[in-house]
Design an enzyme around this catalytic site. Structure first.
Site, PDB file in Angstrom:
ATOM      1  N   GLU A   1       0.721  -1.267   0.070  1.00  0.00           N
ATOM      2  CA  GLU A   1       0.125  -0.017   0.040  1.00  0.00           C
ATOM      3  C   GLU A   1       0.842   1.313   0.011  1.00  0.00           C
ATOM      4  OE1 GLU A   1      -2.816  -0.578   3.396  1.00  0.00           O
ATOM      5  OE2 GLU A   1      -3.940  -1.798   2.186  1.00  0.00           O
TER       6      GLU A   1
ATOM      7  N   ASP B   1      -8.048  -9.316   4.830  1.00  0.00           N
ATOM      8  CA  ASP B   1      -7.759  -8.167   5.229  1.00  0.00           C
ATOM      9  C   ASP B   1      -8.878  -7.802   6.496  1.00  0.00           C
ATOM     10  OD1 ASP B   1      -6.961  -5.612   6.296  1.00  0.00           O
ATOM     11  OD2 ASP B   1      -7.555  -4.674   4.736  1.00  0.00           O
TER      12      ASP B   1
ATOM     13  N   GLU C   1      -1.650 -11.320  13.536  1.00  0.00           N
ATOM     14  CA  GLU C   1      -2.115 -10.196  13.738  1.00  0.00           C
ATOM     15  C   GLU C   1      -3.763  -9.963  13.904  1.00  0.00           C
ATOM     16  OE1 GLU C   1      -0.107  -6.930  11.375  1.00  0.00           O
ATOM     17  OE2 GLU C   1      -1.915  -5.516  11.514  1.00  0.00           O
TER      18      GLU C   1
ATOM     19  N   GLU D   1     -12.264  -1.986  11.877  1.00  0.00           N
ATOM     20  CA  GLU D   1     -12.361  -1.344  10.821  1.00  0.00           C
ATOM     21  C   GLU D   1     -13.453  -1.608   9.779  1.00  0.00           C
ATOM     22  OE1 GLU D   1      -8.684  -1.578   8.571  1.00  0.00           O
ATOM     23  OE2 GLU D   1      -9.510  -0.829   6.683  1.00  0.00           O
TER      24      GLU D   1
HETATM   25  O1  GCW Z   1      -7.063  -2.948   6.348  1.00  0.00           O
HETATM   26  C1  GCW Z   1      -6.177  -2.114   5.733  1.00  0.00           C
HETATM   27  C2  GCW Z   1      -6.454  -0.936   6.290  1.00  0.00           C
HETATM   28  C3  GCW Z   1      -5.269  -0.014   6.199  1.00  0.00           C
HETATM   29  C4  GCW Z   1      -4.064  -0.299   6.939  1.00  0.00           C
HETATM   30  C5  GCW Z   1      -3.772  -1.640   6.284  1.00  0.00           C
HETATM   31  C6  GCW Z   1      -2.705  -2.375   7.098  1.00  0.00           C
HETATM   32  C7  GCW Z   1      -2.638   0.613   8.422  1.00  0.00           C
HETATM   33  O2  GCW Z   1      -7.466  -0.448   5.718  1.00  0.00           O
HETATM   34  O3  GCW Z   1      -5.681   1.322   6.792  1.00  0.00           O
HETATM   35  O4  GCW Z   1      -2.939   0.580   7.067  1.00  0.00           O
HETATM   36  O5  GCW Z   1      -4.759  -2.471   6.140  1.00  0.00           O
HETATM   37  O6  GCW Z   1      -2.853  -3.482   7.867  1.00  0.00           O
HETATM   38  O7  GCW Z   1      -1.496  -2.009   6.867  1.00  0.00           O
END
Ligand code: GCW
Length: 720
Positions: free
Chosen positions: A307, A381, A403, A409
């Protein structure tokens, strides 16, 4: 005399009215034990206590007893310096004052350095209890455990117990930025007041540490994995040191996120290439510098080449090259690198859920011994439901840790009541079969299967500066459950809920039953009003708030919903079997068998692994389309039931928290309706089938839902 009593009582009444119960005390409330018989029995037994030890940690213990014991018992409990006289003694097992106890000798060898023992001394009248650890930190955990016994009204006669954590590093990950915003944070600003540190030490830092210590959390990453290199500069290291100094007596070590490009950004180098000698020297010096501030610094957490974060691949190097670079720098001081496996790239033409495994599996065995690969519970995710990540059991020669995401979220932010212990446990109890049956994720990460050097367990914190820390009062239960499971993953979700409710709300049986029923069902209910049957990643774009199954046509395909649900006129779901992306191949053959055909695949994972026709026949006898609709509607009904259950305990919970939760439940119901209506209408535009008879039609049109926009939804990534 009489007058002063009157004034005191008036003051008390005033104070109790003036201080609304805002939930700040978390589960460490220590209110007077309501049941008189229990309180009386405790009071007879606990007349005085003795703290056998001198350290800052023992000071913490003393304060906790001073605060807790008289308040719970509603009478003074005296301190005595004499271990012989005291009815409660706490100390280190090797302390001569604890020498004579046979019970201690029997128990002490069953614990490790963080463990504790608690026992009643035989034949002591009217009773004597000893709490001991091999270290003062062990004793601290014992102290909190003992207070919990009182808070939850357990018997404290004939005690003989011992406990040690199953995982060594139990760590919260804060996604907190230096400007006090919190990525995916829904409970206010960051609790770290960087600007005022190191000179101003907010009492909240102590309370944060107390809360963590009380559930065995022993590490914290202060900063966001989307990292800012500035935190590694002297100005910030001073501030980090101040926090580390506060946390140390509570047994908590500080970690930082390391931005891979830091040598360039703050070091003035031209490159951050891991094979460059100057870069290596830079990290070595940086590590040395950090340890001069914080001698027990835990180490680095790194998000690299994911990302938009920089990483070793920017220089044509591997994740192992990158992780080992930092590991070498930390090794002389005993520091650890937690290197995240959350990597994926939309330029890679493969199912996103496969990419972490594809990247890391070939590197298995190439990481230094103080590197641990940090893997999200599922391969995508933090969705409401995902199968376990195939790297668990996939990496056999590398330290690996899970993790989890405590902050919600993808689970309704902080306004939805969703008790996450069942989600965490679903992953922990999943069987990887890597060494035959029983090779559960918990056993893999606990080191039982591969004898890992380092074991760790991370959770992305849901903590912020809201009065009640977590936004929702029930969000506290997820912080609590995370800590308890990191200590002992064998605890049941129900047992954890039970103790949390008793400590946080009440020991009243009606309350416990009501709250437990709400909590234990809540996650499954949420799955069903958001993403039933294995659907995933269909929420609003970038802020991830509310439904957005229609999200399409963005710069990155893997950030759209249509990429994941693949609905068309024929059916819905992501085929991850051999006829599709074959993500299934990344699992052990025994696991594959469980998911490979739609007929055997558990329905909770159906559309995760299979693309199925709308009239596919479900176990219920209904078509897939009808079943999907029923699940959405039923789940919304369950939210309403949860509201009713809460109303039934009105008067048994303090008014402030009662009203707060009631208001949040009504938000949750409205948002659940939003999810249901938007998703049913959207999928109907493909299935072209009617909403089954008996289910009311959504009040508005699909266009209405698609037009809703939430530009200021909280927790959003600032740069997106
Ligand atoms: O789920 C996604 C989130 C991001 C996050 C990323 C990650 C910290 O939308 O905001 O960034 O995962 O875990 O690195």
């Amino acid at each position: 005399m009489k007058r002063s009593w009157l004034i005191a009582s008036l003051l008390l009444i005033f104070l109790s009215q003036a201080t609304a119960d805002n939930g700040y005390r978390l589960w460490l409330r220590y209110d007077r034990i309501a049941d008189e018989a229990t309180r009386g029995a405790y009071a007879t037994l606990l007349r005085s206590y003795c703290i056998q030890g001198n350290s800052k940690t023992f000071e913490v213990i003393r304060k906790e007893f001073e605060l807790g014991l008289p308040s719970l018992l509603a009478q003074p409990v005296g301190y005595t310096a004499s271990a012989t006289e005291a009815s409660l003694v706490i100390g280190i097992a090797t302390d001569p004052a604890l020498n004579g106890y046979e019970e201690l000798k029997a128990l002490i060898n069953t614990i490790d350095n963080e463990g504790f023992v608690i026992f009643s001394v035989k034949n002591a009248t009217p009773g004597k209890i000893v709490i001991a650890g091999k270290t003062d930190i062990g004793a601290l955990y014992g102290a909190f455990h003992f207070l919990k016994l009182l808070q939850t009204n357990q018997k404290i006669t004939n005690l003989s117990l011992s406990s040690s954590p199953k995982i060594k590093i139990r760590i919260l990950n804060h996604w907190d930025n230096l400007d006090r915003t919190v990525e995916r944070g829904y409970a206010g600003a960051s609790i770290w007041d960087w600007h005022k540190l190191p000179d101003y030490i907010d009492t909240r830092y102590h309370d944060y540490a107390r809360a963590n210590a009380s559930i065995g959390i022993n590490a914290t990453v202060l900063t966001n994995v989307n990292a800012n290199a500035l935190v590694l500069t002297p100005m910030y290291l001073e501030k980090v040191k101040a926090l580390a100094d506060v946390f140390r007596p509570y047994g908590i070590k500080v970690y930082l996120t390391a931005r891979f490009s830091a040598p360039v950004e703050i070091g003035g180098l031209k490159t951050a290439d891991p094979v460059d000698a100057d870069v290596q020297a830079w990290w070595k010096n940086k590590a040395r510098e950090i340890y001069t501030y914080i001698p027990d610094f835990g180490g680095f957490v790194v998000k690299a080449n994911s990302e938009g974060q920089p990483g070793p691949q920017n220089y044509g190097r591997t994740h192992a090259d990158g992780a080992n670079l930092l590991a070498d720098a930390l090794l002389p001081y005993g520091g650890v690198v937690m290197w995240r496996a959350f990597v994926y790239d939309n330029k890679v033409p493969d199912d996103r859920t496969k990419q972490a495994y594809n990247e890391f599996k070939p590197l298995d065995g190439k990481f230094k011994s103080n590197v641990i690969i940090q893997v999200k519970n599922g391969p995508l995710d933090f969705q409401p439901r995902e199968p376990f990540h195939p790297l668990f059991g996939g990496l056999t020669k590398t330290n690996i840790m899970p993790e989890f995401q405590i902050t919600q979220e993808y689970l309704g932010f902080s306004t939805h009541l969703a008790y996450l212990a069942p989600l965490f446990k679903e992953c922990l109890e999943a069987d990887t079969y890597v060494k035959g049956k029983g090779s559960t994720v918990a056993n893999v990460i606990g080191g039982e299967i591969f004898k890992n050097q380092v074991t760790a367990f991370a959770g992305v914190a849901n903590i912020g500066s809201d009065f009640n820390w977590t936004g929702h009062h029930f969000g506290q239960a997820n912080w609590y459950a995370f800590g308890r499971l990191a200590w002992d993953h064998q605890l049941t979700s129900e047992a954890i809920a039970d103790e949390w409710i008793r400590m946080t709300f009440s020991n009243d049986a009606t309350c416990i039953d009501a709250m437990k029923s709400m909590m234990l069902r809540s996650r499954e209910m949420l799955v069903n009003y958001m993403t039933p049957l294995g659907l995933h990643h269909i929420m609003g774009y970038n802020h991830h708030y509310g439904p957005g199954p229609w999200v399409a046509g963005k710069a990155r395909q893997d950030w759209t919903s249509v990429y994941y649900h693949r609905a068309d006129s024929l059916g819905v779901g992501f085929d991850r079997t051999a006829s599709g992306s074959n993500a299934l191949e990344q699992y052990h053959p025994e696991v594959r068998k469980q998911f490979a055909s739609a007929k055997v695949c558990p329905e909770e994972y159906l559309l995760w692994f299979h693309h199925l026709p709308w009239d596919y026949q479900m176990k219920s006898g209904k078509t897939l389309w009808d079943d999907l609709c029923f699940r959405y509607y039923k789940a919304v009904g369950e939210v309403s039931k949860m509201e009713d259950t809460w109303q039934r305990i009105k008067g048994k919970v303090d008014e402030d928290r009662f009203n707060h939760v009631a208001a949040f439940l009504s938000i949750q119901r409205k948002e659940a309706e939003l999810w249901r209506d938007a998703c049913v209408l959207y999928f109907q535009s493909f299935s072209r089938k009617p909403i089954p008879p008996g289910l009311p039609k959504p009040a508005r049109s699909l266009e209405y839902y698609m037009k809703l926009s939430f530009p200021y939804a909280p927790g959003i990534k600032p740069e997106w």
